[in-house]
Write a protein that holds these residues in place. Structure first.
Motif, short mmCIF file in Angstrom:
data_model
loop_
_atom_site.label_atom_id
_atom_site.label_comp_id
_atom_site.label_asym_id
_atom_site.label_seq_id
_atom_site.Cartn_x
_atom_site.Cartn_y
_atom_site.Cartn_z
N GLY A 90 0.81 -1.21 0.00
CA GLY A 90 0.00 0.00 0.00
C GLY A 90 0.84 1.25 0.00
O GLY A 90 0.31 2.35 0.13
N VAL A 91 2.16 1.11 -0.17
CA VAL A 91 3.09 2.23 -0.11
C VAL A 91 3.63 2.53 -1.50
O VAL A 91 4.40 1.74 -2.06
N THR A 92 3.24 3.67 -2.05
CA THR A 92 3.68 4.02 -3.42
C THR A 92 5.19 4.23 -3.48
O THR A 92 5.82 3.98 -4.52
N GLU A 93 5.80 4.71 -2.38
CA GLU A 93 7.24 4.97 -2.38
C GLU A 93 8.06 3.71 -2.64
O GLU A 93 9.20 3.78 -3.11
N LEU A 94 7.49 2.55 -2.29
CA LEU A 94 8.19 1.29 -2.53
C LEU A 94 8.10 0.85 -3.98
O LEU A 94 8.81 -0.07 -4.40
N VAL A 95 7.20 1.48 -4.72
CA VAL A 95 6.95 1.07 -6.11
C VAL A 95 7.56 2.04 -7.11
O VAL A 95 8.21 1.63 -8.08
N VAL A 96 7.33 3.33 -6.90
CA VAL A 96 7.82 4.35 -7.83
C VAL A 96 9.35 4.30 -7.90
O VAL A 96 10.03 4.26 -6.88
N GLY A 97 9.86 4.25 -9.14
CA GLY A 97 11.30 4.16 -9.36
C GLY A 97 11.79 2.73 -9.51
O GLY A 97 12.95 2.51 -9.87
N SER A 98 10.92 1.76 -9.26
CA SER A 98 11.30 0.35 -9.42
C SER A 98 11.30 -0.06 -10.88
O SER A 98 10.68 0.60 -11.74
N VAL A 99 11.94 -1.18 -11.14
CA VAL A 99 12.00 -1.73 -12.50
C VAL A 99 11.05 -2.91 -12.59
O VAL A 99 11.01 -3.76 -11.69
N VAL A 100 10.29 -2.98 -13.68
CA VAL A 100 9.32 -4.05 -13.86
C VAL A 100 10.03 -5.33 -14.32
O VAL A 100 10.76 -5.32 -15.32
N LYS A 101 9.83 -6.43 -13.59
CA LYS A 101 10.44 -7.72 -13.94
C LYS A 101 9.55 -8.54 -14.85
O LYS A 101 10.04 -9.40 -15.59
N ARG A 102 8.24 -8.33 -14.78
CA ARG A 102 7.30 -8.99 -15.68
C ARG A 102 6.09 -8.07 -15.86
O ARG A 102 5.79 -7.25 -14.99
N THR A 103 5.43 -8.21 -17.00
CA THR A 103 4.36 -7.29 -17.37
C THR A 103 3.26 -7.26 -16.31
O THR A 103 2.83 -8.30 -15.81
N ILE A 104 2.80 -6.05 -15.99
CA ILE A 104 1.72 -5.85 -15.02
C ILE A 104 0.57 -5.17 -15.76
O ILE A 104 0.72 -4.04 -16.23
N PRO A 105 -0.60 -5.83 -15.92
CA PRO A 105 -1.71 -5.24 -16.67
C PRO A 105 -2.26 -3.99 -16.00
O PRO A 105 -2.17 -3.82 -14.78
N SER A 106 -2.86 -3.13 -16.80
CA SER A 106 -3.51 -1.93 -16.28
C SER A 106 -4.65 -2.33 -15.33
O SER A 106 -5.43 -3.23 -15.63
N GLY A 107 -4.73 -1.69 -14.17
CA GLY A 107 -5.77 -1.98 -13.20
C GLY A 107 -5.40 -3.07 -12.20
O GLY A 107 -6.12 -3.27 -11.23
N ALA A 108 -4.30 -3.78 -12.45
CA ALA A 108 -3.89 -4.86 -11.55
C ALA A 108 -3.12 -4.30 -10.36
O ALA A 108 -2.42 -3.29 -10.47
N ALA A 109 -3.27 -4.97 -9.22
CA ALA A 109 -2.48 -4.59 -8.05
C ALA A 109 -1.02 -4.94 -8.29
O ALA A 109 -0.70 -5.94 -8.95
N ILE A 110 -0.13 -4.10 -7.78
CA ILE A 110 1.30 -4.34 -7.95
C ILE A 110 1.75 -5.48 -7.04
O ILE A 110 1.62 -5.39 -5.81
N ASP A 111 2.23 -6.55 -7.65
CA ASP A 111 2.82 -7.66 -6.91
C ASP A 111 4.29 -7.30 -6.68
O ASP A 111 5.04 -7.09 -7.64
N THR A 112 4.70 -7.21 -5.41
CA THR A 112 6.06 -6.75 -5.13
C THR A 112 7.13 -7.70 -5.67
O THR A 112 8.29 -7.29 -5.82
N THR A 113 6.75 -8.94 -5.99
CA THR A 113 7.74 -9.85 -6.60
C THR A 113 7.89 -9.59 -8.09
O THR A 113 8.78 -10.16 -8.73
N ALA A 114 7.02 -8.73 -8.66
CA ALA A 114 7.09 -8.42 -10.09
C ALA A 114 7.92 -7.17 -10.36
O ALA A 114 8.05 -6.75 -11.51
N ILE A 115 8.46 -6.58 -9.28
CA ILE A 115 9.28 -5.38 -9.44
C ILE A 115 10.56 -5.54 -8.64
O ILE A 115 10.65 -6.40 -7.75
N GLU A 116 11.55 -4.71 -8.96
CA GLU A 116 12.78 -4.68 -8.19
C GLU A 116 13.39 -3.29 -8.29
O GLU A 116 13.11 -2.54 -9.22
N GLN A 117 14.19 -2.96 -7.30
CA GLN A 117 14.85 -1.67 -7.32
C GLN A 117 15.93 -1.65 -8.41
O GLN A 117 16.62 -2.65 -8.62
N PRO A 118 16.08 -0.53 -9.11
CA PRO A 118 17.09 -0.48 -10.16
C PRO A 118 18.50 -0.47 -9.56
O PRO A 118 18.67 -0.09 -8.39
#
Length: 327
Positions: free
Chosen positions: A238-266
């Motif tokens: 629920g924390v946008t700061e943990l998401v913004v600036g991250s790199v997408v590891k696999r495609t995330i569809p529009s409207g889907a909740a961000i799975d933290t395993t689908a992103i990583e810090q650059p």
């Protein structure tokens, strides 16, 4: 003939005399034990005794012993059975011939019912809700409730001290597809069943406002926060700061909740980048320059080639362009 009649009159006179003497002396013959079967009886325990289904005259060791004799197992709570008095008498007499002296009487058939306590559908669901509330400290901050697939059927339990245990199908509770309930009466398990359904946990989570593609860096305008069911999402945040600036590891569809395993810090440091090396030894801090031999995120350990000695050393990434060696 005259002699015979005289003899009979003499015998009768002696009998009358003996009875009179006994009466005067206060001596009476013991009355037989009377057992009177009831037409209907209700029991609490697991076994039916003579004392449950009949009344016994007087007080005596025989009456006490007979009253405690088990004649049948009790029916399930809320159920009833019909007992044949003659069958019971015959069985008892075969076991103990002295019971032939008992005067058996009363109903030929005794209808025996088992007393019970009903646990309603609402009470079962309340037990699950109480479990969720008691375990709230283990759950995320959310509006949590259990939604059954269908209302559970009421159950009948024997009378006694009742306790129960609620067990979710998932140790995490969130994501459980059923709850098992174990009801105990006087410390003994009486009912064990499951209620199918799902745990709904509504909480604000970060979602994608557009399709996020592989290797894309997530910008602030690409996400928002909306209420969603945590039970339907894997690894949300629920924390946008943990998401913004991250790199997408696999495609995330529009409207889907961000799975933290689908992103990583650059990476903070890129392969081939010139970095500043800080060497800390006791109270001394030395610096040098080097070339990163691999990408590195903050606090990751990477190999760096010292520009002066060309030696490879392991360094911890501290900040963009900065690595550290601790001796």
């Amino acid at each position: 003939m005259h002699d015979n009649n005289a003899m009979i009159r003499t015998i009768l006179s002696l009998v009358v005399f003996a009875v009179s003497v006994a009466a005067v002396a206060g001596i009476t013959a013991a009355a037989p034990l009377e057992v009177t079967f009831k037409q209907a009886a209700e029991v609490d325990g697991d076994a039916i005794t003579i004392g449950d289904i009949a009344t016994l005259s007087g007080e005596s060791p025989l009456a006490d012993s007979l009253a405690g004799q088990i004649v049948e197992q009790s029916p399930d709570p809320g159920r009833s059975i019909a007992l044949d008095a003659r069958t019971i008498i015959n069985r008892l007499v075969r076991q103990n011939a002295s019971l032939l002296s008992v005067l058996w009487q009363g109903a030929a058939t005794v209808n025996v019912s088992r007393s019970f306590v009903t646990v309603s559908s609402e009470q079962i669901l309340t037990a699950i809700d109480d479990f969720l509330e008691a375990n709230r400290h283990r759950l995320p901050q959310a509006d949590i409730r259990f939604i059954p697939d269908s209302p559970p059927l009421p159950i009948n339990l024997p009378t006694g001290e009742t306790s129960w245990q609620v067990i979710p199908s998932s140790p995490a509770i969130i994501g459980s597809s059923r709850f098992s309930l174990i009801y105990n009466v006087d410390g003994r398990v009486r009912k064990n069943f499951s209620v199918l359904g799902r745990v709904e946990a509504i909480a604000p989570v970060v979602i994608a406002t557009k399709t996020l593609k592989y290797d894309e860096i997530i910008s602030d305008d690409a996400v928002s926060v909306e209420p969603r069911d945590l039970g339907q999402i894997a690894n949300p945040t629920g924390v946008t700061e943990l998401v913004v600036g991250s790199v997408v590891k696999r495609t995330i569809p529009s409207g889907a909740a961000i799975d933290t395993t689908a992103i990583e810090q650059p990476p903070v440091v890129r392969k081939g980048e010139l970095v500043k090396i800080f060497v800390t030894h006791k109270r001394m801090v030395l610096t040098a320059t080097g070339i990163a031999k691999s990408d590195g995120r903050k606090d990751e350990t990477i190999r760096v080639q010292n520009s002066s000695s060309n030696k490879l050393i392991y360094c911890r990434v501290n900040a963009p362009g900065v690595v550290e060696v601790t001796l």
